[in-house]
Design a protein around this motif. Sequence first.
Motif, PDB file in Angstrom:
ATOM      1  N   ILE A 104       0.794  -1.230   0.000  1.00  0.00           N
ATOM      2  CA  ILE A 104       0.000   0.000   0.000  1.00  0.00           C
ATOM      3  C   ILE A 104       0.830   1.287   0.000  1.00  0.00           C
ATOM      4  O   ILE A 104       0.441   2.257  -0.670  1.00  0.00           O
ATOM      5  CB  ILE A 104      -0.994  -0.013   1.176  1.00  0.00           C
ATOM      6  CG1 ILE A 104      -2.049  -1.100   0.944  1.00  0.00           C
ATOM      7  CG2 ILE A 104      -1.681   1.348   1.329  1.00  0.00           C
ATOM      8  CD1 ILE A 104      -2.793  -0.959  -0.365  1.00  0.00           C
ATOM      9  N   PRO A 105       1.946   1.397   0.714  1.00  0.00           N
ATOM     10  CA  PRO A 105       2.707   2.656   0.646  1.00  0.00           C
ATOM     11  C   PRO A 105       3.106   3.053  -0.781  1.00  0.00           C
ATOM     12  O   PRO A 105       3.202   4.252  -1.079  1.00  0.00           O
ATOM     13  CB  PRO A 105       3.929   2.369   1.519  1.00  0.00           C
ATOM     14  CG  PRO A 105       3.433   1.382   2.526  1.00  0.00           C
ATOM     15  CD  PRO A 105       2.495   0.501   1.753  1.00  0.00           C
ATOM     16  N   PHE A 106       3.333   2.080  -1.662  1.00  0.00           N
ATOM     17  CA  PHE A 106       3.725   2.426  -3.033  1.00  0.00           C
ATOM     18  C   PHE A 106       2.593   3.094  -3.813  1.00  0.00           C
ATOM     19  O   PHE A 106       2.792   4.189  -4.362  1.00  0.00           O
ATOM     20  CB  PHE A 106       4.237   1.199  -3.780  1.00  0.00           C
ATOM     21  CG  PHE A 106       4.459   1.451  -5.245  1.00  0.00           C
ATOM     22  CD1 PHE A 106       5.528   2.213  -5.670  1.00  0.00           C
ATOM     23  CD2 PHE A 106       3.575   0.947  -6.193  1.00  0.00           C
ATOM     24  CE1 PHE A 106       5.723   2.476  -7.019  1.00  0.00           C
ATOM     25  CE2 PHE A 106       3.758   1.197  -7.546  1.00  0.00           C
ATOM     26  CZ  PHE A 106       4.837   1.967  -7.959  1.00  0.00           C
ATOM     27  N   PRO A 107       1.393   2.482  -3.928  1.00  0.00           N
ATOM     28  CA  PRO A 107       0.334   3.184  -4.660  1.00  0.00           C
ATOM     29  C   PRO A 107      -0.090   4.488  -3.985  1.00  0.00           C
ATOM     30  O   PRO A 107      -0.570   5.400  -4.666  1.00  0.00           O
ATOM     31  CB  PRO A 107      -0.818   2.168  -4.691  1.00  0.00           C
ATOM     32  CG  PRO A 107      -0.531   1.214  -3.606  1.00  0.00           C
ATOM     33  CD  PRO A 107       0.960   1.140  -3.496  1.00  0.00           C
ATOM     34  N   THR A 108       0.090   4.578  -2.666  1.00  0.00           N
ATOM     35  CA  THR A 108      -0.207   5.839  -1.981  1.00  0.00           C
ATOM     36  C   THR A 108       0.729   6.940  -2.461  1.00  0.00           C
ATOM     37  O   THR A 108       0.295   8.052  -2.807  1.00  0.00           O
ATOM     38  CB  THR A 108      -0.063   5.673  -0.456  1.00  0.00           C
ATOM     39  OG1 THR A 108      -0.965   4.658  -0.005  1.00  0.00           O
ATOM     40  CG2 THR A 108      -0.378   6.982   0.261  1.00  0.00           C
ATOM     41  N   ALA A 109       2.029   6.660  -2.492  1.00  0.00           N
ATOM     42  CA  ALA A 109       3.008   7.635  -2.979  1.00  0.00           C
ATOM     43  C   ALA A 109       2.807   7.913  -4.468  1.00  0.00           C
ATOM     44  O   ALA A 109       2.958   9.057  -4.929  1.00  0.00           O
ATOM     45  CB  ALA A 109       4.421   7.122  -2.721  1.00  0.00           C
ATOM     46  N   LEU A 110       2.447   6.882  -5.232  1.00  0.00           N
ATOM     47  CA  LEU A 110       2.221   7.035  -6.666  1.00  0.00           C
ATOM     48  C   LEU A 110       1.071   8.002  -6.942  1.00  0.00           C
ATOM     49  O   LEU A 110       1.188   8.916  -7.774  1.00  0.00           O
ATOM     50  CB  LEU A 110       1.921   5.671  -7.282  1.00  0.00           C
ATOM     51  CG  LEU A 110       1.763   5.620  -8.801  1.00  0.00           C
ATOM     52  CD1 LEU A 110       3.104   5.834  -9.478  1.00  0.00           C
ATOM     53  CD2 LEU A 110       1.155   4.280  -9.227  1.00  0.00           C
ATOM     54  N   LEU A 111      -0.039   7.824  -6.226  1.00  0.00           N
ATOM     55  CA  LEU A 111      -1.197   8.686  -6.432  1.00  0.00           C
ATOM     56  C   LEU A 111      -0.923  10.101  -5.945  1.00  0.00           C
ATOM     57  O   LEU A 111      -1.342  11.075  -6.576  1.00  0.00           O
ATOM     58  CB  LEU A 111      -2.425   8.100  -5.725  1.00  0.00           C
ATOM     59  CG  LEU A 111      -3.752   8.856  -5.912  1.00  0.00           C
ATOM     60  CD1 LEU A 111      -4.047   9.068  -7.391  1.00  0.00           C
ATOM     61  CD2 LEU A 111      -4.893   8.109  -5.241  1.00  0.00           C
ATOM     62  N   ALA A 112      -0.231  10.228  -4.822  1.00  0.00           N
ATOM     63  CA  ALA A 112       0.105  11.563  -4.314  1.00  0.00           C
ATOM     64  C   ALA A 112       0.981  12.321  -5.302  1.00  0.00           C
ATOM     65  O   ALA A 112       0.807  13.531  -5.505  1.00  0.00           O
ATOM     66  CB  ALA A 112       0.811  11.444  -2.968  1.00  0.00           C
TER      67      ALA A 112
END
Length: 214
Positions: A104-112
């Motif tokens: 989850i931290p990866f798609p969170t950073a990707l979307l941000a």
Amino acid sequence: MSDATSKRPAVENETARVEAFSDGVFAIAITLLILEIHVPPTAQHDGLRTALVHLWPSFLAFLASFMTIGVMWLNHHRLFTLIRKSDDGLIAFNLLLLLGITWIPFPTALLAEHLRGPDARVAGIVYAASFFVIAIVFNLMWRYAVRARLTIEHLNVVGITRQYSLGPVMYGVLIGIAAFSGVWCLVFSALYALYFALPPRLWQRKHAARAGVT
């Protein structure tokens, strides 16, 4: 002492180890979220206030994912208050769930990063699809535990099953929302977290009320 009694502490200890390991993974994943928000260099902006305002996509993504992972941990704890036995199947499903949590931290950073750009929809779909897969794994793990008779007899078993059954549907809808707007994807993700934070006894009451009417 009977054989069943002598084996009980080992079973309970095995279940406790699964939950303790899972708690550690949840804690690491939720901590990694804040590490993706970097202190802005004020020299590149009109001032620190403006720089912080420009970070609003990161703050929104952090809040939505923090709420979601936090509620997932809450529900994981709820499950293991009812799951009193463990086997290889449950451990395998739990590892699949933790695999999703650590992702989850990866798609969170990707979307941000892409929330204000032309790739916001793609990043939003990756974000929403990640939770869609986790919702499926959550359901599979819980239903496996129930069918394998790893749970105790409790009214919340029915309530949790009914509440979780909407998870894949809701996050499937979230994928459609993400294709329309990355911002609204984050907003609805946070709202979904509030839904899954509700106590499962509410769904048990609805089920009992319907059964009484019929």
